[in-house]
Design an enzyme around this catalytic site. Structure first.
Site, mmCIF file in Angstrom:
data_model
loop_
_atom_site.group_PDB
_atom_site.id
_atom_site.type_symbol
_atom_site.label_atom_id
_atom_site.label_comp_id
_atom_site.label_asym_id
_atom_site.label_seq_id
_atom_site.Cartn_x
_atom_site.Cartn_y
_atom_site.Cartn_z
ATOM 1 N N ARG A 58 1.388 -8.598 -2.737
ATOM 2 C CA ARG A 58 0.606 -9.586 -2.022
ATOM 3 C C ARG A 58 -0.772 -9.638 -2.675
ATOM 4 N NH1 ARG A 58 0.294 -10.830 3.842
ATOM 5 N NH2 ARG A 58 2.219 -9.651 3.982
ATOM 6 N N ASP A 87 -4.649 -11.387 -2.353
ATOM 7 C CA ASP A 87 -5.544 -12.098 -1.433
ATOM 8 C C ASP A 87 -5.927 -13.471 -1.995
ATOM 9 O OD1 ASP A 87 -5.700 -9.754 0.059
ATOM 10 O OD2 ASP A 87 -7.521 -9.084 -0.951
ATOM 11 N N ARG A 100 -10.466 -3.650 -4.315
ATOM 12 C CA ARG A 100 -11.784 -4.271 -4.194
ATOM 13 C C ARG A 100 -12.797 -3.326 -3.554
ATOM 14 N NH1 ARG A 100 -10.264 -9.825 -1.449
ATOM 15 N NH2 ARG A 100 -12.532 -10.033 -1.390
#
Lengths: 254, 254
Positions: free
Chosen positions: B50, B52, B197
């Site tokens: 996945r 973002d 991140r």
């Protein structure tokens, strides 16, 4: 009131070129809009070079007269705060009141980036031209060397003014390759309309073996008979620098 | 009917992430739309990871079952012809019928690009995070070394499933710098939500001298007490590779 010169960088993708056109989003249009927020009210800024729709810049030069009581850095911050994300002022200097970014320019540097790949590559194609088959670096260099010097480039573009000279002086050409791409850089006193993109296109055909290097020579020796077909697309091209004589005043925080 | 695996590259800027969401433009959505034009009618493709909103990929892996009577190259061309400009199929292979790109993955590689510049730079900020002051490479490397190995990363993100383990194994971390940017690469078996991140953000603060390297150690040794503030923005991040065990069938033109 003083004259300022600004080095401008922009992503040309979403602009209809550099020069103001009514009703269209252009680089000149957004710069003038940002200046108006600082009290600037002249009719037009002065720009060094015209870039086509989709062509990028890291070294476009713009000049304007402004009443500004703070530093050049402050002016840079103020402009960047109101410019959109795809344009930025990279440097601001106070300059002489008769400085003209186009007429005073001695040379302009353009870079063109090419990736060789048979398959689309979304993270690279915004700033490069994708070609296939791959390019032979030696053939590219051989072709580019022919461009060095002063020639009549009428085969590679029209003069900006009708009937104007098509003679231009190329002081430097280089091709280099790294893992990711092939890059071309050219420095000349000035250019004909679409000249860099036509020169890149014919060199790519030579680099791919579709044309003989000698054809480049023929086009320069017999200018204007016919133009070679084809124009490299705009997204690979960047106006990277404009140089001025050393006596052009660039006095930071004058 | 056979199962195919596809390596996908995309520019995440204009996507609301990788996973399908009703009414929003997502990577999964455009891939499924392209497959439907080839007669695919299942409910959903399988995706390895996945990403973002705003995160890019050069090595996302997608699998699906399809009746296709031509070669894998033909399938690649057909998909690329109907996918939008910001997504491309970089490779197609036929795979075993029980292959699952997420469950079978051994490790995922992410890269993060940073430019150090006090001024906005429109041609670089689509694919990098601009920071200032500059980063000390030795401090970055020192901080990243602490991440190597198996740790409880609860301080750096939530598990994808509520109550799931927050232990992850990092097999490789590197920082390197060139003229243009600082780059970080991490390989781990899997990641927590926003983990890369968050790790980039704290390392940038360490690299700028705002935090001590020891803080990284504290967060790993005392997981979950509190999370460090801050998340590096999505546009610097690229999902670059996903690796599978050697016995995963990848039979080109099966």
């Amino acid at each position: 009131m003083a004259r300022y010169q600004v080095i401008l960088a922009y992503d040309g993708t979403d602009f209809h070129g550099s020069q103001r056109q009514n009703g269209l989003r252009t680089v000149q249009g957004v710069v003038e809009k940002a200046l108006r927020q600082l009290g600037w009210s002249n009719s037009s800024v002065l720009m060094a070079g015209r870039t086509d729709a989709g062509v990028h810049a890291t070294g476009q030069v713009v000049a304007f007269d402004l009443v500004w009581n703070h530093t050049c850095e402050d002016l840079q911050h103020a402009l960047n705060a109101s410019l959109p994300r795809d344009v930025a002022v990279r440097q601001v200097d106070r300059t002489s009141e008769d400085f003209h970014p186009r007429f005073d320019a001695q040379s302009r540097t353009y870079q063109y980036r090419i990736i060789c790949d048979p398959v689309r590559d979304p993270l690279k194609e915004r700033y490069a031209w994708r070609v296939w088959p791959p390019l032979d670096l030696e053939r590219l260099i051989e072709a580019s060397q022919i461009l060095q010097g002063t020639h009549d480039f009428a085969s590679f573009g029209r003069a900006p003014k009708k009937g104007g000279t098509t003679i231009r002086s190329v002081s430097r050409v280089i091709w280099w390759q790294d893992e990711a791409c092939s890059s071309f850089e050219i420095v000349a006193n000035a250019y004909l309309y679409h000249m860099v993109r036509r020169l890149v296109n014919i060199q790519v055909e030579i680099g791919q073996g579709k044309r003989d290097v000698k054809e480049m020579e023929t086009y320069l020796k017999k200018p204007g008979n016919r133009m070679p077909q084809g124009l490299a697309p705009p997204q690979g091209l960047v106006l990277s620098a404009i140089s001025y004589p050393p006596n052009t005043a660039q006095l930071r925080n004058f």
